[in-house]
Design a protein around this motif. Structure first.
Motif, PDB file in Angstrom:
ATOM      1  N   LYS A 113      74.070 -90.912  17.455  1.00  0.00           N
ATOM      2  CA  LYS A 113      72.811 -90.919  18.213  1.00  0.00           C
ATOM      3  C   LYS A 113      72.685 -92.194  19.021  1.00  0.00           C
ATOM      4  N   ILE A 114      72.322 -92.064  20.275  1.00  0.00           N
ATOM      5  CA  ILE A 114      72.136 -93.226  21.141  1.00  0.00           C
ATOM      6  C   ILE A 114      71.016 -94.078  20.583  1.00  0.00           C
ATOM      7  N   GLU A 115      71.292 -95.352  20.415  1.00  0.00           N
ATOM      8  CA  GLU A 115      70.361 -96.212  19.689  1.00  0.00           C
ATOM      9  C   GLU A 115      69.013 -96.369  20.371  1.00  0.00           C
ATOM     10  N   ASP A 116      68.988 -96.270  21.700  1.00  0.00           N
ATOM     11  CA  ASP A 116      67.716 -96.504  22.385  1.00  0.00           C
ATOM     12  C   ASP A 116      66.955 -95.221  22.651  1.00  0.00           C
ATOM     13  N   GLN A 117      67.413 -94.099  22.052  1.00  0.00           N
ATOM     14  CA  GLN A 117      66.723 -92.826  22.229  1.00  0.00           C
ATOM     15  C   GLN A 117      66.544 -92.124  20.890  1.00  0.00           C
ATOM     16  N   GLN A 118      65.551 -91.249  20.843  1.00  0.00           N
ATOM     17  CA  GLN A 118      65.287 -90.478  19.632  1.00  0.00           C
ATOM     18  C   GLN A 118      65.082 -89.021  20.007  1.00  0.00           C
ATOM     19  N   ARG A 119      65.630 -88.130  19.224  1.00  0.00           N
ATOM     20  CA  ARG A 119      65.473 -86.700  19.476  1.00  0.00           C
ATOM     21  C   ARG A 119      64.150 -86.235  18.880  1.00  0.00           C
ATOM     22  N   ILE A 120      63.329 -85.577  19.710  1.00  0.00           N
ATOM     23  CA  ILE A 120      62.036 -85.081  19.244  1.00  0.00           C
ATOM     24  C   ILE A 120      61.977 -83.563  19.431  1.00  0.00           C
ATOM     25  N   PRO A 121      61.212 -82.862  18.605  1.00  0.00           N
ATOM     26  CA  PRO A 121      61.131 -81.405  18.733  1.00  0.00           C
ATOM     27  C   PRO A 121      60.206 -80.981  19.869  1.00  0.00           C
ATOM     28  N   VAL A 122      60.535 -79.866  20.499  1.00  0.00           N
ATOM     29  CA  VAL A 122      59.644 -79.220  21.460  1.00  0.00           C
ATOM     30  C   VAL A 122      59.052 -78.014  20.748  1.00  0.00           C
ATOM     31  N   LEU A 123      57.719 -77.992  20.613  1.00  0.00           N
ATOM     32  CA  LEU A 123      57.054 -77.069  19.705  1.00  0.00           C
ATOM     33  C   LEU A 123      56.473 -75.817  20.352  1.00  0.00           C
ATOM     34  N   GLY A 124      56.861 -75.512  21.559  1.00  0.00           N
ATOM     35  CA  GLY A 124      56.339 -74.301  22.183  1.00  0.00           C
ATOM     36  C   GLY A 124      55.500 -74.616  23.403  1.00  0.00           C
ATOM     37  N   TYR A 125      54.486 -73.798  23.655  1.00  0.00           N
ATOM     38  CA  TYR A 125      53.731 -73.882  24.899  1.00  0.00           C
ATOM     39  C   TYR A 125      52.309 -74.388  24.705  1.00  0.00           C
ATOM     40  N   VAL A 126      51.824 -75.097  25.736  1.00  0.00           N
ATOM     41  CA  VAL A 126      50.425 -75.477  25.824  1.00  0.00           C
ATOM     42  C   VAL A 126      49.953 -75.073  27.214  1.00  0.00           C
ATOM     43  N   ALA A 127      48.702 -74.619  27.310  1.00  0.00           N
ATOM     44  CA  ALA A 127      48.201 -74.122  28.585  1.00  0.00           C
ATOM     45  C   ALA A 127      47.656 -75.250  29.450  1.00  0.00           C
ATOM     46  N   ALA A 128      48.061 -75.244  30.718  1.00  0.00           N
ATOM     47  CA  ALA A 128      47.397 -76.065  31.726  1.00  0.00           C
ATOM     48  C   ALA A 128      46.592 -75.067  32.553  1.00  0.00           C
ATOM     49  N   GLY A 129      45.506 -74.622  32.005  1.00  0.00           N
ATOM     50  CA  GLY A 129      44.703 -73.545  32.573  1.00  0.00           C
ATOM     51  C   GLY A 129      43.795 -73.035  31.475  1.00  0.00           C
ATOM     52  N   ILE A 130      43.701 -71.742  31.317  1.00  0.00           N
ATOM     53  CA  ILE A 130      42.897 -71.155  30.238  1.00  0.00           C
ATOM     54  C   ILE A 130      43.614 -71.415  28.909  1.00  0.00           C
ATOM     55  N   PRO A 131      42.911 -71.817  27.866  1.00  0.00           N
ATOM     56  CA  PRO A 131      43.572 -72.076  26.579  1.00  0.00           C
ATOM     57  C   PRO A 131      44.364 -70.871  26.087  1.00  0.00           C
ATOM     58  N   ILE A 132      45.525 -71.159  25.473  1.00  0.00           N
ATOM     59  CA  ILE A 132      46.356 -70.094  24.910  1.00  0.00           C
ATOM     60  C   ILE A 132      46.548 -70.341  23.422  1.00  0.00           C
ATOM     61  N   GLU A 133      47.029 -69.305  22.743  1.00  0.00           N
ATOM     62  CA  GLU A 133      47.261 -69.406  21.311  1.00  0.00           C
ATOM     63  C   GLU A 133      48.257 -70.526  21.014  1.00  0.00           C
ATOM     64  N   ARG A 134      47.946 -71.338  20.007  1.00  0.00           N
ATOM     65  CA  ARG A 134      48.837 -72.431  19.643  1.00  0.00           C
ATOM     66  C   ARG A 134      50.166 -71.899  19.143  1.00  0.00           C
ATOM     67  N   SER A 135      51.250 -72.585  19.516  1.00  0.00           N
ATOM     68  CA  SER A 135      52.589 -72.211  19.068  1.00  0.00           C
ATOM     69  C   SER A 135      53.283 -73.457  18.561  1.00  0.00           C
ATOM     70  N   GLU A 136      53.657 -73.466  17.287  1.00  0.00           N
ATOM     71  CA  GLU A 136      54.200 -74.687  16.704  1.00  0.00           C
ATOM     72  C   GLU A 136      55.624 -74.520  16.176  1.00  0.00           C
ATOM     73  N   HIS A 137      56.311 -73.451  16.558  1.00  0.00           N
ATOM     74  CA  HIS A 137      57.701 -73.334  16.137  1.00  0.00           C
ATOM     75  C   HIS A 137      58.576 -74.140  17.082  1.00  0.00           C
ATOM     76  N   ILE A 138      59.681 -74.669  16.569  1.00  0.00           N
ATOM     77  CA  ILE A 138      60.551 -75.523  17.369  1.00  0.00           C
ATOM     78  C   ILE A 138      61.384 -74.666  18.321  1.00  0.00           C
ATOM     79  N   GLU A 139      61.301 -74.969  19.624  1.00  0.00           N
ATOM     80  CA  GLU A 139      62.044 -74.219  20.633  1.00  0.00           C
ATOM     81  C   GLU A 139      63.234 -74.999  21.173  1.00  0.00           C
ATOM     82  N   GLY A 140      63.301 -76.264  20.862  1.00  0.00           N
ATOM     83  CA  GLY A 140      64.378 -77.104  21.363  1.00  0.00           C
ATOM     84  C   GLY A 140      64.091 -78.553  21.065  1.00  0.00           C
ATOM     85  N   TYR A 141      64.821 -79.431  21.739  1.00  0.00           N
ATOM     86  CA  TYR A 141      64.655 -80.861  21.504  1.00  0.00           C
ATOM     87  C   TYR A 141      64.754 -81.620  22.824  1.00  0.00           C
TER      88      TYR A 141
END
Length: 243
Positions: A113-141
């Protein structure tokens, strides 16, 4: 002009490249690159054209030129580029020299792992508009610099909608979020509404009500009872998707 892959698809070529660099499985490459195994699988089966950002992460781990790999994927077509197919092929082990028991192992020092970076999870979608159902499953990093994280709990969210385009956040982008409940009116926040829906807005609360404020001048603020609003975190970075 950049040499193309002729009869071989980019996905087939990338599969050979992965194996020649010592990654027997898609999972092993995913774990070190921060690109999800699903994305790598879709690249190799031809169902997804990789973005420049994805190719940059993969090229770093595979130890090939990011620009050459992007050219082969069709992102560049410039006459003055060197022949990327020739350059990358020169660094690959021929297919007939590979077998399941004798694949070149990656250099452990180079691939840590590159010392100056950290891998973080991407947990799905958030709405920039009308609120949408929360999604917390990991879709990537995503890889994020340590100096940005500073020991805090950080995650990524995909953006749907255009209510924050005034801040340069567009549909399909990924926002990097610090988990916290305290925010200022100037912060771009991720908030849950009614315990289930999530949205991306500035938040101003007063007299038991909260105004969720977009930065798109064509959209109106959303007024919600303060008791129904829960702040999840603050956006500290936005990343553009070119796909």
């Amino acid at each position: 002009m950049v040499e193309k892959l002729n009869e071989e698809s980019f996905g087939d070529f990338f599969r050979r490249l992965r194996r020649s660099k010592g990654f027997k499985s898609q999972k092993s490459l995913a774990e070190l690159s921060g690109v999800s195994q699903t994305t790598i699988s879709r690249i190799e089966d031809g169902s997804q054209n990789p973005t420049p950002e994805t190719l940059k992460l993969l090229a770093k781990v595979l130890k090939v030129s990011n620009f050459d790999l992007m050219a082969l994927a069709g992102h560049y077509d410039e006459e003055d580029l060197l022949d990327p197919l020739h350059v990358i092929k020169d660094e690959m082990i021929p297919e007939d020299k590979l077998d399941s028991n004798n694949v070149q192992k990656p250099n452990n020092i180079e691939y840590k792992k590159i010392e100056d970076q950290q891998r973080i999870p991407v947990l799905g979608y958030v709405a920039a508009g009308i609120p949408i159902e929360r999604s917390e499953h990991i879709e990537g990093y995503e890889l994020v610099e340590q100096e940005i994280i500073r020991g805090r709990e950080v995650f990524g969210l995909r953006v749907k909608g255009e209510s924050m385009i005034g801040d340069g956040i567009y549909d399909g982008d990924t926002v990097i979020v610090v988990k916290q409940v305290d925010i200022a009116p100037s912060d771009i926040a991720v908030v849950a509404v009614n315990g289930h829906e999530a949205t991306l807005k500035r938040v101003k609360c007063e007299n038991g009500m909260c105004m969720l404020i977009p930065s798109n001048p064509n959209m109106q603020p959303i007024l919600v009872p303060a008791k129904d609003v829960y702040v999840i975190g603050k956006v500290i970075q936005s990343r553009r998707s070119f796909e």
